[in-house]
Write a protein that holds these residues in place. Structure first.
Motif, PDB file in Angstrom:
ATOM      1  N   PHE A 266       0.825  -1.199   0.000  1.00 24.92           N
ATOM      2  CA  PHE A 266       0.000   0.000   0.000  1.00 24.92           C
ATOM      3  C   PHE A 266       0.866   1.259   0.000  1.00 24.92           C
ATOM      4  N   ILE A 267       1.937   1.261   0.780  1.00 21.57           N
ATOM      5  CA  ILE A 267       2.870   2.399   0.786  1.00 21.57           C
ATOM      6  C   ILE A 267       3.501   2.569  -0.589  1.00 21.57           C
ATOM      7  N   TYR A 268       3.886   1.454  -1.211  1.00 25.26           N
ATOM      8  CA  TYR A 268       4.453   1.504  -2.562  1.00 25.26           C
ATOM      9  C   TYR A 268       3.452   2.119  -3.545  1.00 25.26           C
ATOM     10  N   LEU A 269       2.188   1.695  -3.458  1.00 21.31           N
ATOM     11  CA  LEU A 269       1.179   2.247  -4.365  1.00 21.31           C
ATOM     12  C   LEU A 269       0.957   3.737  -4.126  1.00 21.31           C
ATOM     13  N   LEU A 270       0.975   4.156  -2.876  1.00 22.99           N
ATOM     14  CA  LEU A 270       0.822   5.584  -2.588  1.00 22.99           C
ATOM     15  C   LEU A 270       1.977   6.399  -3.167  1.00 22.99           C
TER      16      LEU A 270
ATOM     17  N   ALA B  13       3.440   9.345 -10.329  1.00 19.62           N
ATOM     18  CA  ALA B  13       3.112   8.817 -11.652  1.00 19.62           C
ATOM     19  C   ALA B  13       2.405   9.857 -12.511  1.00 19.62           C
ATOM     20  N   PRO B  14       2.545   9.728 -13.838  1.00 20.15           N
ATOM     21  CA  PRO B  14       1.767  10.594 -14.735  1.00 20.15           C
ATOM     22  C   PRO B  14       0.273  10.290 -14.594  1.00 20.15           C
ATOM     23  N   LYS B  15      -0.555  11.221 -15.002  1.00 21.19           N
ATOM     24  CA  LYS B  15      -1.994  11.097 -14.812  1.00 21.19           C
ATOM     25  C   LYS B  15      -2.570   9.840 -15.460  1.00 21.19           C
ATOM     26  N   LYS B  16      -2.092   9.508 -16.658  1.00 21.31           N
ATOM     27  CA  LYS B  16      -2.594   8.326 -17.362  1.00 21.31           C
ATOM     28  C   LYS B  16      -2.311   7.050 -16.560  1.00 21.31           C
ATOM     29  N   GLU B  17      -1.125   6.956 -15.989  1.00 22.27           N
ATOM     30  CA  GLU B  17      -0.761   5.790 -15.178  1.00 22.27           C
ATOM     31  C   GLU B  17      -1.547   5.752 -13.872  1.00 22.27           C
ATOM     32  N   LYS B  18      -1.819   6.917 -13.298  1.00 23.50           N
ATOM     33  CA  LYS B  18      -2.612   6.979 -12.070  1.00 23.50           C
ATOM     34  C   LYS B  18      -4.000   6.402 -12.292  1.00 23.50           C
ATOM     35  N   LEU B  19      -4.598   6.717 -13.439  1.00 23.68           N
ATOM     36  CA  LEU B  19      -5.930   6.213 -13.746  1.00 23.68           C
ATOM     37  C   LEU B  19      -5.935   4.694 -13.859  1.00 23.68           C
TER      38      LEU B  19
END
Length: 115
Positions: free
Chosen positions: A36-40, A46-52
Motif C-alpha cells: 500500500f505504501i508503494y502504491l501511494l 506517476a503521470p496522470k494516465k498511469e494513475k488512472l
C-alpha cells in the motif's frame, strides 16, 4: 495482483475464517501495508494516465476482496468458509505468479521457431 493476493491471504488467515494463523496474519498484513505504501508513492509521482490505470486496478482489487469477504461472512460458515477463501486465494496466487511466466513464454517464442 500482489496487493489482492496479500489481502486475500490476510482475510483467509483471520481467526473467524481459519483459526490459529497469527503468524500468517502478521506476515501478510505487513506485506499488504508495504504494498500500500508503494502504491501511494507511485500514485504521487506517476503521470496522470498511469494513475488512472492504478486506480482502476485498485477498484478491481477492492471489489474482489469485498465480494469474497461478503460471500464468506454471509453465506458460509465453518469449513466451507475456510475452503472457499482458500480456493479463491490459491486461484489468485496462481494468476499472480503465472502472469509474468506467460509473458516470458511468449517472448521466448519470438526466438524459437517451433512455437
Amino acid at each position: 495482483m500482489t496487493m489482492l493476493e496479500g489481502l486475500l491471504y490476510t482475510w483467509y488467515s483471520l481467526p473467524f475464517v481459519s483459526p490459529n494463523n497469527l503468524l500468517i496474519t502478521t506476515i501478510t498484513s505487513t506485506g499488504v501495508a508495504i504494498e500500500f505504501i508503494y502504491l501511494l508513492i507511485f500514485l504521487v509521482y506517476a503521470p496522470k494516465k498511469e494513475k488512472l490505470k492504478i486506480v482502476g486496478l485498485l477498484a478491481f482489487v477492492l471489489t474482489v476482496i469485498a465480494t469474497v469477504a461478503l460471500v464468506s461472512l454471509l453465506a458460509l460458515h465453518g469449513k466451507p468458509r475456510m475452503h472457499m477463501c482458500g480456493i479463491v486465494t490459491t486461484i489468485f496466487t496462481i494468476v499472480m505468479y503465472a502472469s509474468p511466466l506467460s509473458v516470458a513464454v511468449s517472448l521466448s517464442c519470438l526466438f524459437i521457431s517451433s512455437c
